[in-house]
Enzyme design. Structure first.
Site, PDB file in Angstrom:
ATOM      1  N   ASP A   1       0.525  -1.083  -0.056  1.00  0.00           N
ATOM      2  CA  ASP A   1      -0.038   0.254   0.333  1.00  0.00           C
ATOM      3  C   ASP A   1       0.634   1.073  -0.214  1.00  0.00           C
ATOM      4  OD1 ASP A   1      -2.086   1.676  -0.002  1.00  0.00           O
ATOM      5  OD2 ASP A   1      -2.744   1.558   2.497  1.00  0.00           O
TER       6      ASP A   1
ATOM      7  N   GLU B   1       3.225   5.129  -3.706  1.00  0.00           N
ATOM      8  CA  GLU B   1       3.070   5.395  -5.307  1.00  0.00           C
ATOM      9  C   GLU B   1       4.182   6.680  -5.472  1.00  0.00           C
ATOM     10  OE1 GLU B   1       0.272   6.093  -2.819  1.00  0.00           O
ATOM     11  OE2 GLU B   1      -0.856   4.500  -4.629  1.00  0.00           O
TER      12      GLU B   1
ATOM     13  N   ASP C   1      -8.768   3.515  -2.981  1.00  0.00           N
ATOM     14  CA  ASP C   1      -9.866   3.358  -1.941  1.00  0.00           C
ATOM     15  C   ASP C   1     -11.158   4.254  -2.732  1.00  0.00           C
ATOM     16  OD1 ASP C   1      -7.853   3.612  -0.187  1.00  0.00           O
ATOM     17  OD2 ASP C   1      -7.374   5.505   0.178  1.00  0.00           O
TER      18      ASP C   1
HETATM   19  O1  MIG Z   1      -6.268   5.355   3.365  1.00  0.00           O
HETATM   20  O2  MIG Z   1      -3.558   0.894   5.863  1.00  0.00           O
HETATM   21  O3  MIG Z   1      -6.058   1.739   0.215  1.00  0.00           O
HETATM   22  O4  MIG Z   1      -7.280  -0.080   1.569  1.00  0.00           O
HETATM   23  O5  MIG Z   1      -6.890   0.623   4.535  1.00  0.00           O
HETATM   24  C1  MIG Z   1      -5.249   5.195   4.601  1.00  0.00           C
HETATM   25  C2  MIG Z   1      -5.218   1.737   5.634  1.00  0.00           C
HETATM   26  C3  MIG Z   1      -3.900   3.925   4.138  1.00  0.00           C
HETATM   27  C4  MIG Z   1      -5.046   2.850   2.488  1.00  0.00           C
HETATM   28  C5  MIG Z   1      -4.851   1.967   1.310  1.00  0.00           C
HETATM   29  C6  MIG Z   1      -6.973   1.079   2.240  1.00  0.00           C
HETATM   30  C7  MIG Z   1      -6.198   0.733   3.242  1.00  0.00           C
HETATM   31  C8  MIG Z   1      -5.669   2.321   4.105  1.00  0.00           C
HETATM   32  N1  MIG Z   1      -4.651   2.848   3.269  1.00  0.00           N
END
Ligand code: MIG
Length: 789
Positions: free
Chosen positions: A403, A406, A477
């Site tokens: 995650d 980017e 998201d």
């Molecule tokens: O938005 O780790 O897209 O699936 O639950 C904060 C927490 C960071 C973004 C991810 C999302 C995940 C969340 N992360």
């Protein structure tokens, strides 16, 4: 900019052209794939997307004409003009793609946007000063597909986009120019002609698909090389194959990754996961994986566990596995800045983190507070990150969810001047940003492969072209909005056309509170996407199948069970995809590009070639307008046969998703299971829709790389139909995997049967509703089904 053509030299598969001011290269990759190159930054391609490219040498001819240089490969004719303008023709000299020879003429924007900005409206930042810019003529009704995970509709004509991996948690809408992924590849379709363009440039790139002027479209970049591929094809499938020939195919995953997956931010502590496990079984919801979001970690420190929430993770995970549940853990790139934390200490000692322009470790804020960023553009750092996977694998984790890569921070994108190794060349964030996630995925993949020797399961949010070789993707998201359920279809279809064959969205929606009706409809789409995961955000309402009412639970169960039935079909598709590059979930236009009715279909899709799904994606709707393309289609629920090339209205009560099977299909089914691998499947069911068709089913150990050494079985079924009978020829063209089926359960979706013979002997059959059931030993032979006259 290039000036006039001065001279040219043929050098193997390359044609080097000297213009007045610069050099240009036309490289023949295959007779259908042509690279257009000019070294603005590097002498080489320095591609992160393309690895181990195999050039397929072909004889090509060069002819010098008065106005142009002509190259012909047998499939394509390429004309190169002054200023490195290039036109592509097919072998019949029909123009496919021409450079626009005039200056860009943007439409007029009237009024002062500064004024509207006072009220908070977005300023239009109109850029005309690109370093690299390729402008192509627009041809009449030309349509555009691909471009990765962009918002909006399937056809990208008339919109502009940017490739700059972006984490924007506000609701994703059509005006977004970019999201998490950068896939600078698109496919065009005009009349019967189709081709693809892959602009392999990982700086920020710009794509205007005929927005600023109906006469042309363009792609451009602030930096990097002029380096793009023209990919020819007789049809769109060929173009996707060509693109994935360059950037790689989605590899066959472990079979369990196709099961239903349950997630939320976050399940903890241990007892909460136990409770979840219990609910899944009690509610009879098959499930293969549970995802642990950031809270399993000790203070958000990657590669650690919070021992208060999980006192013995190794034991805990192994118990879960015994019961059929795999655990997938999230990993963020941001490493907590904390002396004594071994990951941080090792990284600092070895200078593994990105720095600022003065060479000091760059620090920003993410979940753990102050955090530093591993420099994945350094192969040594990737090796280290690969090794770190061992920590998770040793604990018994079955998949890694990358995650925030980017990379994201709490202060937006990193500044342009953050410094990276960039494979030893040095470079700043402008250059590495779009490949940061890609390289993190590569490191993760290589580590997991090395330690487990199984097919790695990695889900990523950010990626670049070619990431399909390493990871599954999800679309980040989204929100629990009907609009986002609707958008998930074109988004997943375009991701599939962009090479990302294994993709999914958060079923039920991430942010905002889901409603029971929305989840009921969403699971009807989700069960057909390759990655099938229900996930939701911190402090949103519970969103598991049982969190609403009995009806919602029943609907979830119905479609999750349908998914488990279709597992062998999906797995076969992924196996085929490893050679064709085709995704599981496909827009209709991929297979019916001659039918103009499908160019803009955003609320239907195909699963492989044989299943057409037309879900309801609007609140309150109980009837769906379904478009069926050419051929005969069978309603999956009623077995009614319908002639295609028309729209029909289908009753669609809340528990019904309209599904159609193409006549002539053979679809393998598995029996009900709580999780994949629960049962040793000795009997393969074949759901057969009589007609003319061919199907190949694939079987292997479902997890290792032994199939690469040939350890797999193929079962081929060749079906033909005439007025009197339906014949199915069963053959085993490849049988190198030790496990075999004992039986085939043949389900014929037809009632009008008088007699059945297998290898010339009469055999029994049983009538069940509108179907005939035949049990066969799993051996080669010819099955003849005689119709009632
Ligand atoms: O938005 O780790 O897209 O699936 O639950 C904060 C927490 C960071 C973004 C991810 C999302 C995940 C969340 N992360």
């Amino acid at each position: 900019m290039f000036g006039k053509i001065i001279s040219y030299v043929k050098d193997g598969n390359k044609l080097n052209i000297e213009f007045e001011n610069r050099k240009g290269i036309i490289e023949i990759i295959t007779k259908d794939i042509i690279n257009i190159f000019s070294a603005f930054k590097y002498e080489d391609h320095f591609s992160r997307a393309i690895e181990n490219l195999e050039i397929k040498e072909c004889d090509y001819n060069i002819k010098k004409e008065e106005e142009f240089l002509e190259v012909s490969t047998g499939s394509l004719i390429i004309r190169v003009y002054d200023n490195f303008k290039v036109d592509f023709y097919n072998k019949n000299l029909e123009l496919l793609c021409a450079d626009y020879k005039a200056e860009r003429k943007p439409f007029l924007r009237r009024g002062e946007s500064q004024l509207s900005a006072l009220e908070g409206h977005k300023l239009v930042d109109y850029n005309n000063n690109f370093k690299i810019q390729v402008v192509k003529e627009l041809n009449g009704d030309e349509k555009f597909y691909g471009l990765g995970d962009k918002t909006g509709y399937l056809n990208k004509r008339g919109y502009e986009y940017e490739m700059w991996n972006t984490d924007d948690p506000t609701p994703h809408v059509e005006s977004f120019k970019s999201l998490y992924k950068s896939i600078p590849f698109f496919i065009t379709l005009t009349g019967n002609n189709t081709f693809g363009i892959f602009f392999d440039n990982n700086f920020k790139t710009y794509f205007d698909m005929g927005k600023e002027n109906e006469d042309y479209y363009y792609f451009a970049s602030d930096d990097g090389n002029l380096d793009y591929y023209f990919i020819n094809g007789d049809n769109m499938c060929d173009v996707v194959s060509g693109y994935t020939y360059l950037t790689g195919k989605t590899p066959l995953p472990q079979m369990w990754t196709l099961g239903y997956q349950q997630s939320r931010w976050s399940y903890y502590p241990q007892s909460r996961i136990k409770e979840l496990e219990k609910s899944l079984r009690e509610n009879d919801i098959p499930c293969d994986a549970i995802h642990l979001d950031i809270d399993y970690m000790d203070n958000y420190k990657v590669f650690t566990w919070d021992n208060e929430k999980f006192n013995n993770p190794k034991k805990f995970l192994s118990d879960l596995k015994e019961n059929g549940f795999k655990i997938v853990t999230i990993i963020d790139p941001g490493v907590k800045k904390e002396k004594g934390y071994h990951i941080y200490d090792e990284g600092i000692k070895n200078k593994y983190f990105a720095t600022d322009k003065d060479g000091l470790t760059y620090v920003n804020k993410v979940w753990p507070g102050d955090a530093v960023y591993p420099d994945f553009s350094n192969s040594e750092v990737r090796k280290w990150w690969s090794n770190n996977q061992k920590i998770m694998m040793d604990t018994g984790v079955s998949g890694i969810w990358n995650d925030m890569n980017e990379p994201a921070s709490f202060n937006g994108p990193l500044p342009d001047d953050v410094q990276f190794n960039n494979e030893g060349r040095g470079g700043d964030h402008r250059e590495v940003h779009n490949v940061y996630g890609h390289l993190m995925n590569k490191a993760t993949y290589e580590g997991i492969k090395e330690y487990t020797n199984k097919r790695p399961f990695i889900i990523t949010r950010a990626c670049y072209a070619g990431s399909q070789k390493y990871s599954t993707v999800w679309t980040g998201d989204n929100q629990s909005f009907w609009e986002h359920l609707r958008m998930s279809i074109p988004m997943l279809c375009n991701l599939g056309l962009s090479g990302l064959g294994f993709a999914g969205v958060d079923v039920g929606g991430f942010s905002f509170d889901c409603t029971k009706e929305l989840l009921s409809r969403w699971v009807q789409v989700g069960c057909f996407s390759t990655l099938f995961r229900n996930h939701s955000a911190l402090s949103t309402r519970d969103q598991e199948p049982w969190a609403f009412d009995q009806e919602t639970l029943d609907i979830n169960r119905k479609y999750i069970k349908l998914r488990y039935k279709l597992i062998p079909y999906l797995y076969d598709l992924l196996w085929h995809g490893e050679s064709t590059g085709l995704p599981v979930m496909r827009p209709l236009v991929l297979h019916y590009s001659n039918d103009e009715n499908v160019y803009e279909i955003n609320d239907q899709f195909l699963v492989g070639e044989n299943i057409l799904v037309s879900p309801v994606v609007e609140q309150g709707k109980r009837v769906k307008a379904v478009y069926l393309p050419e051929g005969t289609w069978i309603d999956y629920w009623t077995k009614e046969e319908i002639e295609g090339q028309k729209s029909i209205l289908r009753e669609a009560p809340l528990d019904l998703c309209p599904i159609y099977i193409k006549k002539g299909s053979i679809i393998p089914n598995y029996p009900e299971q709580n999780y994949i691998g629960e049962k040793d499947i000795k009997e393969l069911t074949l759901d057969i829709y009589p007609g003319n068709g061919q199907y190949t089913h694939y079987l292997d150990d479902a997890e290792s790389f032994a199939y690469k050494e040939g350890k797999y079985n193929l079962y081929s079924f060749n079906m033909s139909e005439n007025i009197n009978e339906v014949d199915i020829e069963i053959k085993f063209p490849h049988s190198k995997y030790k496990k075999k089926y004992d039986n085939f359960k043949i389900v014929i979706n037809s009632e009008n049967i008088s007699q059945v013979k297998f290898n010339n002997a009469n055999i029994n059959y049983e009538k069940q509703g509108k179907q005939i059931i035949i049990l066969l030993p799993a051996i080669e032979g010819i099955l003849k089904i005689y119709k009632l006259q």
